[in-house]
Design a protein around this motif. Sequence first.
Motif, PDB file in Angstrom:
ATOM      1  N   LYS A  95       0.825  -1.200   0.000  1.00 21.55           N
ATOM      2  CA  LYS A  95       0.000   0.000   0.000  1.00 21.55           C
ATOM      3  C   LYS A  95       0.862   1.253   0.000  1.00 21.55           C
ATOM      4  O   LYS A  95       0.505   2.257  -0.619  1.00 21.55           O
ATOM      5  CB  LYS A  95      -0.941   0.006   1.206  1.00 21.55           C
ATOM      6  N   SER A  96       1.994   1.213   0.689  1.00 25.89           N
ATOM      7  CA  SER A  96       2.890   2.363   0.701  1.00 25.89           C
ATOM      8  C   SER A  96       3.448   2.638  -0.688  1.00 25.89           C
ATOM      9  O   SER A  96       3.521   3.791  -1.112  1.00 25.89           O
ATOM     10  CB  SER A  96       4.042   2.129   1.682  1.00 25.89           C
ATOM     11  N   ILE A  97       3.829   1.588  -1.387  1.00 30.29           N
ATOM     12  CA  ILE A  97       4.353   1.753  -2.747  1.00 30.29           C
ATOM     13  C   ILE A  97       3.252   2.278  -3.673  1.00 30.29           C
ATOM     14  O   ILE A  97       3.498   3.155  -4.500  1.00 30.29           O
ATOM     15  CB  ILE A  97       4.959   0.434  -3.271  1.00 30.29           C
ATOM     16  N   HIS A  98       2.030   1.779  -3.517  1.00 27.43           N
ATOM     17  CA  HIS A  98       0.925   2.260  -4.367  1.00 27.43           C
ATOM     18  C   HIS A  98       0.642   3.735  -4.127  1.00 27.43           C
ATOM     19  O   HIS A  98       0.423   4.498  -5.074  1.00 27.43           O
ATOM     20  CB  HIS A  98      -0.341   1.438  -4.117  1.00 27.43           C
ATOM     21  N   SER A  99       0.660   4.153  -2.877  1.00 24.72           N
ATOM     22  CA  SER A  99       0.428   5.577  -2.617  1.00 24.72           C
ATOM     23  C   SER A  99       1.614   6.414  -3.086  1.00 24.72           C
ATOM     24  O   SER A  99       1.436   7.555  -3.520  1.00 24.72           O
ATOM     25  CB  SER A  99       0.119   5.818  -1.138  1.00 24.72           C
ATOM     26  N   SER A 100       2.812   5.866  -3.040  1.00 19.66           N
ATOM     27  CA  SER A 100       3.976   6.575  -3.567  1.00 19.66           C
ATOM     28  C   SER A 100       3.858   6.759  -5.079  1.00 19.66           C
ATOM     29  O   SER A 100       4.205   7.817  -5.613  1.00 19.66           O
ATOM     30  CB  SER A 100       5.251   5.807  -3.229  1.00 19.66           C
ATOM     31  N   ILE A 101       3.338   5.743  -5.764  1.00 17.44           N
ATOM     32  CA  ILE A 101       3.106   5.857  -7.207  1.00 17.44           C
ATOM     33  C   ILE A 101       2.068   6.948  -7.487  1.00 17.44           C
ATOM     34  O   ILE A 101       2.210   7.737  -8.429  1.00 17.44           O
ATOM     35  CB  ILE A 101       2.674   4.500  -7.788  1.00 17.44           C
ATOM     36  N   PHE A 102       1.024   7.018  -6.672  1.00 16.56           N
ATOM     37  CA  PHE A 102       0.012   8.065  -6.832  1.00 16.56           C
ATOM     38  C   PHE A 102       0.640   9.448  -6.704  1.00 16.56           C
ATOM     39  O   PHE A 102       0.382  10.343  -7.518  1.00 16.56           O
ATOM     40  CB  PHE A 102      -1.101   7.886  -5.790  1.00 16.56           C
ATOM     41  N   TRP A 103       1.477   9.656  -5.670  1.00 18.83           N
ATOM     42  CA  TRP A 103       2.101  10.969  -5.468  1.00 18.83           C
ATOM     43  C   TRP A 103       3.077  11.295  -6.596  1.00 18.83           C
ATOM     44  O   TRP A 103       3.204  12.461  -6.994  1.00 18.83           O
ATOM     45  CB  TRP A 103       2.788  11.044  -4.118  1.00 18.83           C
ATOM     46  N   ALA A 104       3.766  10.284  -7.135  1.00 21.44           N
ATOM     47  CA  ALA A 104       4.668  10.514  -8.268  1.00 21.44           C
ATOM     48  C   ALA A 104       3.868  10.930  -9.507  1.00 21.44           C
ATOM     49  O   ALA A 104       4.273  11.838 -10.234  1.00 21.44           O
ATOM     50  CB  ALA A 104       5.485   9.257  -8.557  1.00 21.44           C
ATOM     51  N   PHE A 105       2.735  10.280  -9.732  1.00 17.06           N
ATOM     52  CA  PHE A 105       1.876  10.644 -10.852  1.00 17.06           C
ATOM     53  C   PHE A 105       1.366  12.073 -10.696  1.00 17.06           C
ATOM     54  O   PHE A 105       1.363  12.849 -11.656  1.00 17.06           O
ATOM     55  CB  PHE A 105       0.705   9.653 -10.963  1.00 17.06           C
ATOM     56  N   LEU A 106       0.939  12.421  -9.497  1.00 15.79           N
ATOM     57  CA  LEU A 106       0.449  13.777  -9.252  1.00 15.79           C
ATOM     58  C   LEU A 106       1.561  14.813  -9.445  1.00 15.79           C
ATOM     59  O   LEU A 106       1.332  15.882 -10.021  1.00 15.79           O
ATOM     60  CB  LEU A 106      -0.127  13.873  -7.836  1.00 15.79           C
ATOM     61  N   LEU A 107       2.761  14.491  -8.997  1.00 24.67           N
ATOM     62  CA  LEU A 107       3.892  15.399  -9.198  1.00 24.67           C
ATOM     63  C   LEU A 107       4.203  15.544 -10.682  1.00 24.67           C
ATOM     64  O   LEU A 107       4.510  16.643 -11.162  1.00 24.67           O
ATOM     65  CB  LEU A 107       5.115  14.896  -8.434  1.00 24.67           C
ATOM     66  N   PHE A 108       4.114  14.449 -11.444  1.00 21.65           N
ATOM     67  CA  PHE A 108       4.342  14.505 -12.885  1.00 21.65           C
ATOM     68  C   PHE A 108       3.296  15.383 -13.566  1.00 21.65           C
ATOM     69  O   PHE A 108       3.621  16.181 -14.447  1.00 21.65           O
ATOM     70  CB  PHE A 108       4.328  13.086 -13.467  1.00 21.65           C
ATOM     71  N   VAL A 109       2.029  15.257 -13.153  1.00 23.27           N
ATOM     72  CA  VAL A 109       0.961  16.084 -13.722  1.00 23.27           C
ATOM     73  C   VAL A 109       1.219  17.559 -13.404  1.00 23.27           C
ATOM     74  O   VAL A 109       1.065  18.426 -14.277  1.00 23.27           O
ATOM     75  CB  VAL A 109      -0.420  15.628 -13.192  1.00 23.27           C
ATOM     76  N   LEU A 110       1.618  17.862 -12.179  1.00 29.71           N
ATOM     77  CA  LEU A 110       1.947  19.246 -11.824  1.00 29.71           C
ATOM     78  C   LEU A 110       3.130  19.763 -12.642  1.00 29.71           C
ATOM     79  O   LEU A 110       3.159  20.934 -13.031  1.00 29.71           O
ATOM     80  CB  LEU A 110       2.252  19.359 -10.330  1.00 29.71           C
ATOM     81  N   LEU A 111       4.085  18.890 -12.901  1.00 32.43           N
ATOM     82  CA  LEU A 111       5.240  19.266 -13.720  1.00 32.43           C
ATOM     83  C   LEU A 111       4.792  19.615 -15.139  1.00 32.43           C
ATOM     84  O   LEU A 111       5.217  20.639 -15.694  1.00 32.43           O
ATOM     85  CB  LEU A 111       6.249  18.116 -13.743  1.00 32.43           C
ATOM     86  N   ILE A 112       3.914  18.829 -15.704  1.00 35.17           N
ATOM     87  CA  ILE A 112       3.405  19.085 -17.053  1.00 35.17           C
ATOM     88  C   ILE A 112       2.579  20.373 -17.074  1.00 35.17           C
ATOM     89  O   ILE A 112       2.706  21.189 -18.006  1.00 35.17           O
ATOM     90  CB  ILE A 112       2.574  17.886 -17.555  1.00 35.17           C
ATOM     91  N   ILE A 113       1.741  20.599 -16.063  1.00 40.37           N
ATOM     92  CA  ILE A 113       0.944  21.826 -15.998  1.00 40.37           C
ATOM     93  C   ILE A 113       1.845  23.046 -15.893  1.00 40.37           C
ATOM     94  O   ILE A 113       1.642  24.054 -16.584  1.00 40.37           O
ATOM     95  CB  ILE A 113      -0.046  21.764 -14.807  1.00 40.37           C
ATOM     96  N   THR A 114       2.858  22.962 -15.039  1.00 45.80           N
ATOM     97  CA  THR A 114       3.786  24.072 -14.878  1.00 45.80           C
ATOM     98  C   THR A 114       4.535  24.351 -16.175  1.00 45.80           C
ATOM     99  O   THR A 114       4.687  25.505 -16.586  1.00 45.80           O
ATOM    100  CB  THR A 114       4.783  23.774 -13.743  1.00 45.80           C
ATOM    101  N   LEU A 115       4.982  23.291 -16.825  1.00 42.71           N
ATOM    102  CA  LEU A 115       5.681  23.443 -18.091  1.00 42.71           C
ATOM    103  C   LEU A 115       4.763  24.055 -19.150  1.00 42.71           C
ATOM    104  O   LEU A 115       5.166  24.963 -19.882  1.00 42.71           O
ATOM    105  CB  LEU A 115       6.205  22.082 -18.561  1.00 42.71           C
TER     106      LEU A 115
END
Length: 143
Positions: free
Chosen positions: A64-84
């Motif tokens: 579950k920790s790894i799954h939530s870490s994947i979620f936060w990585a995806f969200l960070l990637f989306v924020l990176l794309i929005i910022t870019l």
Amino acid sequence: MEFLEEMMIKSRRLNKDITEGPAFVHSQAERKLIDAFLSHHEKQGEEDFYLVVALEWVKEKEKKSIHSSIFWAFLLFVLLIITLGLTIANGFMEGVVAILLLALGPLCAVFGLFNAFRGKGCMKVVMVGIHLFLLFLYTLLLI
């Protein structure tokens, strides 16, 4: 674990012979605990009984920790794309959007790193590396 066993017996969710009791189980955590006791009831008299039950009970936590870490990585990637996208479209960022992006990016990275460190094995190392890399890209983009 002995205390939890006694509490489950007192609340009639577990019988003294480590079989399922007549009372209704209210939560998923209770269900997992009872299942851990039931799956190892034949080892009841042994020294490591409570250790085996505890390990069975928390077995899924790393996943579950790894799954939530994947979620936060995806969200960070989306924020990176929005910022870019915003910086390419406008050439700059200002106002509430800039404040939100400046705050949410590092926050997602911190939450993701926290959950990645709670994982186990090679996935832990991979997720920590992904979060650090995304945070590095995010800070480069903001500079």
